[in-house]
Design a protein around this motif. Structure first.
Motif, PDB file in Angstrom:
ATOM      1  N   ARG A   1      29.896  60.729  70.171  1.00  0.00           N
ATOM      2  CA  ARG A   1      28.557  62.029  70.789  1.00  0.00           C
ATOM      3  C   ARG A   1      29.533  62.619  71.508  1.00  0.00           C
TER       4      ARG A   1
ATOM      5  N   ASP B   1      31.201  67.403  70.616  1.00  0.00           N
ATOM      6  CA  ASP B   1      30.807  68.335  71.211  1.00  0.00           C
ATOM      7  C   ASP B   1      31.529  69.995  70.864  1.00  0.00           C
TER       8      ASP B   1
ATOM      9  N   ALA C   1      25.257  72.238  82.393  1.00  0.00           N
ATOM     10  CA  ALA C   1      24.413  71.602  81.074  1.00  0.00           C
ATOM     11  C   ALA C   1      24.818  70.243  80.570  1.00  0.00           C
ATOM     12  N   ILE C   2      25.699  69.989  80.873  1.00  0.00           N
ATOM     13  CA  ILE C   2      27.280  69.321  80.336  1.00  0.00           C
ATOM     14  C   ILE C   2      26.320  67.671  81.096  1.00  0.00           C
TER      15      ILE C   2
ATOM     16  N   ASP D   1      23.925  62.870  82.896  1.00  0.00           N
ATOM     17  CA  ASP D   1      23.186  62.209  83.720  1.00  0.00           C
ATOM     18  C   ASP D   1      21.886  61.467  83.138  1.00  0.00           C
ATOM     19  N   THR D   2      21.142  62.210  81.945  1.00  0.00           N
ATOM     20  CA  THR D   2      19.302  61.707  81.669  1.00  0.00           C
ATOM     21  C   THR D   2      20.743  60.741  80.926  1.00  0.00           C
ATOM     22  N   HIS D   3      21.480  60.861  79.719  1.00  0.00           N
ATOM     23  CA  HIS D   3      22.327  59.854  78.951  1.00  0.00           C
ATOM     24  C   HIS D   3      22.935  58.535  79.604  1.00  0.00           C
TER      25      HIS D   3
ATOM     26  N   ARG E   1      23.832  67.377  83.478  1.00  0.00           N
ATOM     27  CA  ARG E   1      22.542  67.147  83.627  1.00  0.00           C
ATOM     28  C   ARG E   1      22.584  66.492  82.299  1.00  0.00           C
ATOM     29  N   SER E   2      23.105  66.550  81.149  1.00  0.00           N
ATOM     30  CA  SER E   2      22.655  65.651  80.172  1.00  0.00           C
ATOM     31  C   SER E   2      23.214  64.316  79.702  1.00  0.00           C
TER      32      SER E   2
END
Ligand code: FAD
Length: 147
Positions: free
Chosen positions: A67, A71, A25-26, A31-33, A28-29
Motif C-alpha cells: 500500500r 502512495d 495525515a500519513i 496509526d489506524t492501520h 493518522r492513517s
C-alpha cells in the motif's frame, strides 16, 4: 508454523510540495492501520527523504508495504533491509515520526555520524546494517529523552 516476524526498512523521496499537514495525515492513517495489523515502527523524515522501519508479522508488513509504495506522497521506494527478527526495536510505537529537519540536535547528529559515517541524512546511501542500527539507536535516544 507461526508466521515469522520481520523488520523491513525502505527509503523514499517525499513529494516536493509535501507539507506538515501531509505528515500528520500519513501518521493518522499509519496509526489506524498499523495498530489493527500489529505493526510497529519508526518514520524518519528529513531533507525530502523518508526512512521507515516496519515491524510485524511478515504477511501484515507486506500488505502495508504494498500500500505504501504506491502512495503518491512519495516515490522511488527502495528496499534497504528485510530481516526476520525475534525482538522488535520499536514495540511501543504504532509509528513514531522523527522530523530530522526540525531538531538537528548535537546528539542526533552524533548518532547519525556514528552509525552511518555521514553527517547528512541521506538514507539511500545507508547500508542495511547502518540504517537498522541508526534507527534502533535513534529509537532508544527518543525513549530516553521522553522518560
Ligand atoms: P487514506 O489515508 O484515506 O488514503 C486513500 C488514498 O489516497 C491512498 O491511496 C493514499 O495514498 C491517497 N492519499 C491520501 N492522502 C493523500 C494526499 N494528501 N495526497 C495524495 N494522495 C493521498 N500506511 C500505513 O498503514 N502504515 C504505515 O506505516 C504508513 N507509512 C507511510 C509512510 C509514508 C512515507 C507514506 C507516504 C505513507 C505511509 N502510509 C502508511 C500511508 C499509506 O501509503 C496509505 O496511504 C494508507 O495506508 C491508506 O490508508 P487508507 O486506506 O485509510 O486511505
Amino acid at each position: 508454523m507461526d508466521m515469522p516476524t520481520i523488520r523491513l526498512l525502505y527509503a523514499s523521496v517525499a513529494r516536493p510540495e509535501l507539507r506538515y499537514d501531509d505528515l500528520t495525515a500519513i501518521l493518522r492513517s499509519a496509526d489506524t492501520h498499523n495498530s489493527a495489523a500489529g505493526i510497529t515502527g519508526i518514520l524518519c523524515y528529513g531533507g525530502g527523504r523518508f526512512l521507515q522501519a516496519l515491524e510485524g508479522e511478515r504477511r501484515a508488513v507486506n500488505v502495508a508495504y504494498r500500500r505504501i509504495i504506491v502512495d503518491p506522497r512519495h516515490s522511488g521506494c527502495e528496499l534497504i533491509a528485510c530481516d526476520e527478527i525475534t525482538r522488535r526495536d520499536f514495540p511501543d510505537w504504532t509509528m513514531k515520526l522523527i522530523g530530522w529537519d526540525d531538531v538537528p540536535t548535537a546528539e542526533r547528529r552524533a548518532l547519525l555520524l556514528q552509525h552511518t559515517g555521514s553527517a547528512v541524512f541521506d538514507p539511500f546511501r545507508f547500508s542495511g546494517a547502518q540504517a537498522t542500527q541508526f534507527l534502533a539507536a535513534l529509537g532508544r535516544m527518543e525513549r530516553a529523552e521522553a522518560a
